[in-house]
Each structure stands twice: as structure tokens, then as C-alpha cells.
Design an enzyme around this catalytic site. Structure first.
Site, PDB file in Angstrom:
ATOM      1  N   TYR A  57       0.833  -1.198   0.000  1.00  0.00           N
ATOM      2  CA  TYR A  57       0.000   0.000   0.000  1.00  0.00           C
ATOM      3  C   TYR A  57       0.869   1.250   0.000  1.00  0.00           C
ATOM      4  O   TYR A  57       1.671   1.470   0.900  1.00  0.00           O
ATOM      5  CB  TYR A  57      -0.931   0.015   1.203  1.00  0.00           C
ATOM      6  N   LEU A 212     -18.417  -0.512   0.120  1.00  0.00           N
ATOM      7  CA  LEU A 212     -19.188   0.550  -0.531  1.00  0.00           C
ATOM      8  C   LEU A 212     -18.975   0.545  -2.038  1.00  0.00           C
ATOM      9  O   LEU A 212     -19.369   1.483  -2.733  1.00  0.00           O
ATOM     10  CB  LEU A 212     -18.800   1.912   0.048  1.00  0.00           C
ATOM     11  N   GLY A 215     -17.256   3.459  -3.429  1.00  0.00           N
ATOM     12  CA  GLY A 215     -18.031   4.692  -3.319  1.00  0.00           C
ATOM     13  C   GLY A 215     -19.304   4.683  -4.139  1.00  0.00           C
ATOM     14  O   GLY A 215     -20.143   5.576  -3.995  1.00  0.00           O
TER      15      GLY A 215
END
Length: 339
Positions: A57, A212, A215
Site C-alpha cells: 500500500y 461501498l 463509493g
């Protein structure tokens, strides 16, 4: 925030996990160190203790930021989960993959970046379809026996491999995988075919990434805010739009954010689930933290299921006939409700 046991272990983690993939500004996006510190501080103040990162990451910056933040605080409060597998340098042909050599090298590098003596949870990041599963299990167990890792977990791997691994680990007395991290949301329900039933059988906690859908389930894509997403993504198609509109309708009825509905849905699917909520802004985290007291009604769950349901394929659909499974024992049928 309440705490849950992670899988078949005694490890207590917060009911939400903070995703830190965006900690760092490499690639032209993400949170700088100051913003990342503010996000983790707010998460900790709310009772959150479960942090999710990986060796790759932000080219290692995510781990470095976490390490610097935790080093001046109570290390034992925080449960840090990181991952190995994906290539984090180009120095040698074994700088990626599930093999023991890469595992040991990656863990040593992560320990340095995190500025800690131990990793709480180490995930195999993604299955490489090359390394024997017994090599992986023995390596992870050795790290645990050395005290460099406390628990093992697995991500983005076929259900039959995880099942084989945990069965072999049980037989050999090695450490078993206690958590399963996969993409799971109202827009991505295919893990329900094999992965979720398998995880539930082995008592593994599900840690959904992208709950999600990047988004999409907040409704921002419907407003034209597609950011870096590719136009051909399934998060932009008619099916995703229909699901998102149903999420928004239920959110409006309950007077909550659409993200609250989408996140809570992942926690009410009949399996222990701790969604990973990413944030690059403090406001994003503050919004998501408000959902922990939400409970969706059976009617809300039914509406969401109807809008997003998938074909389970064989044998899932074979077992489901008009919402029931038919068991034929002794010449008669017993109807058993499907959950």
C-alpha cells in the site's frame, strides 16, 4: 464502539476495521501523514483498534505512517493487520508470491516499516496458484511460533483452497486462518456462492473490502463524480445504478447516509463480519462511524436482497427451490427455511 472476537480466536477487535490503503500520497492521491494521523486518532477515540494495511500500500508508506503513529502510543491497544504476496520490489524473482522466501522477507520488511516487534494479523494477500499450501501454512506457523506474527488470515483465495488449508492445519496442529478478506458488497455478492458458507463453517470472520463498492453505493457515481474509475467498471452499469437507488431510498426513509445502509447490510448476512472502511479524509471516517448503531429491519433487508440478488449457480440454486431446501429422508420431504 463494540468489540468482536476475530474468528475462532480470543483476539478482540473493533466492529469496524480502518482501511489504510490511502495513507500516503504516492500515485497522486491519498492522505498525507498529518491527515492520516488525524484519521487514526479519531478512530482510536471512537474505540476503534483494528487497522488494515499491506506491504504494497502506497509503496510501503501506509505501513510507515502507521508505525510512526503507533510508536508514540500504546502499541498493545492497536491490532495491526498487514499482508504479503504482491510484488513490492524488483530485486529478485522471489519478491512476490506466496512462497516461504517471500513471506519471510516481506514480514521482516513490514516489521521495520511498522516499527514493531510483531504483527497482530498477517494475511496472505492473494493466491498465486503456484505455492503448495503446506509450504504456506508451515511458514505462517513458524512466524507465529517465533512471535513475529500472532494470527494468520487469508484474502482473495478460492474457497476450496482455504478449506483444504484449514483442514490440513487442524490435522497437523498448525495455526489456522481466522479471518477471510474478500470483496463483498451489495454490488459484489458472488462470494455468497462458496466463500461465505465456507468461512461460516470454519468460524472465520469475514472482513469485506470495498463494502461501498469504491463509493458507488454512496450515490456519488449517480451524481457524475466517477473520479478515477474506468468507464467499463461494473460499478457504473445499470444493475449497480438500480441497487444504489434502492440503498438511497432506504437511507432517506431511515434518515441516514446511504453508506450506513450499505455497510450495515454486510454486517447482517448471517456471518461474523467486520467491514473495512477506508478513509483519506477525516470527514469520511466521521460519517462512517455514525452507522454503528444502525439495524436494518427484515423489510429493509428484503428490499436490498431483491434489488441485488444473484444466481447462486450449482449447487446453490439446486438446493434452493422457491426459497426452501427440500431434504428427502425416509421417503418424505421436510421443508427447511433457508438463511
Amino acid at each position: 464502539m463494540k468489540y468482536k472476537l476475530l474468528g475462532r480466536s480470543g483476539l478482540k477487535v473493533s466492529e469496524l476495521c480502518l482501511g489504510t490503503m490511502g495513507f500516503g500520497t504516492e500515485s497522486g492521491w491519498g492522505a498525507d501523514k498529518e491527515s492520516s494521523f488525524a484519521i487514526m486518532e479519531a478512530f482510536g477515540n471512537a474505540g476503534g483498534n483494528f487497522l488494515d494495511t499491506a506491504n504494497i500500500y502506497k509503496l510501503g508508506t501506509s505501513e510507515k505512517i502507521i508505525g510512526e503513529f503507533v510508536s508514540s502510543r500504546d502499541r498493545d491497544y492497536w491490532v495491526i493487520a498487514t499482508k504479503y504476496s504482491l510484488k513490492d520490489n524488483t530485486t529478485n524473482p522471489n519478491a512476490s508470491g506466496n512462497n516461504r522466501k517471500n513471506m519471510m522477507r516481506s514480514v521482516e520488511e513490514s516489521l521495520k516499516r511498522l516499527n514493531t516487534d510483531f504483527i497482530d494479523v498477517l494475511y496472505l494477500h492473494i493466491w498465486d496458484d503456484l505455492t503448495p499450501v503446506d509450504e504456506i501454512l508451515r511458514g505462517l506457523d513458524d512466524l507465529i511460533r517465533q512471535g513475529k506474527v500472532n494470527y494468520a488470515a487469508i484474502s482473495d483465495t478460492p474457497a476450496w483452497i482455504v478449506s483444504k488449508a484449514n483442514t490440513l492445519a487442524e490435522l497437523m496442529g498448525w495455526s489456522q486462518f481466522i479471518a477471510l478478506q474478500v470483496e463483498y458488497s451489495l454490488i459484489q455478492r458472488t462470494p455468497e456462492r462458496e466463500l461465505l458458507p465456507m468461512a461460516k463453517h470454519y468460524g472465520m470472520t469475514l472482513t469485506p473490502w470495498a463494502p461501498l463498492a469504491g463509493g458507488a453505493l454512496t450515490g456519488k457515481y449517480l451524481r457524475g463524480d466517477i473520479g478515477r474509475i474506468k468507464p467499463e467498471s461494473n460499478r457504473l452499469n445499470e444493475n449497480s445504478a438500480r441497487i444504489t437507488k434502492e440503498v438511497i431510498a432506504i437511507a432517506d426513509k431511515l434518515n441516514v447516509y446511504p453508506s450506513h445502509v450499505a455497510l450495515q447490510w454486510t454486517r447482517q448476512q448471517g456471518i461474523s463480519s467486520i467491514p473495512i472502511v477506508g478513509a483519506t479524509k477525516l470527514s469520511q471516517l466521521e460519517e462512517n462511524l455514525k452507522m454503528i448503531d444502525l439495524v436494518l429491519s427484515e423489510e429493509d433487508l428484503r428490499r436490498l436482497d431483491e434489488a441485488s440478488k444473484i444466481n447462486l449457480g450449482f449447487p446453490g440454486e439446486f438446493f434452493r427451490e422457491d426459497g426452501v431446501r427440500l431434504n428427502n429422508f425416509g421417503g418424505f420431504y421436510d421443508k427447511i427455511e433457508r438463511r
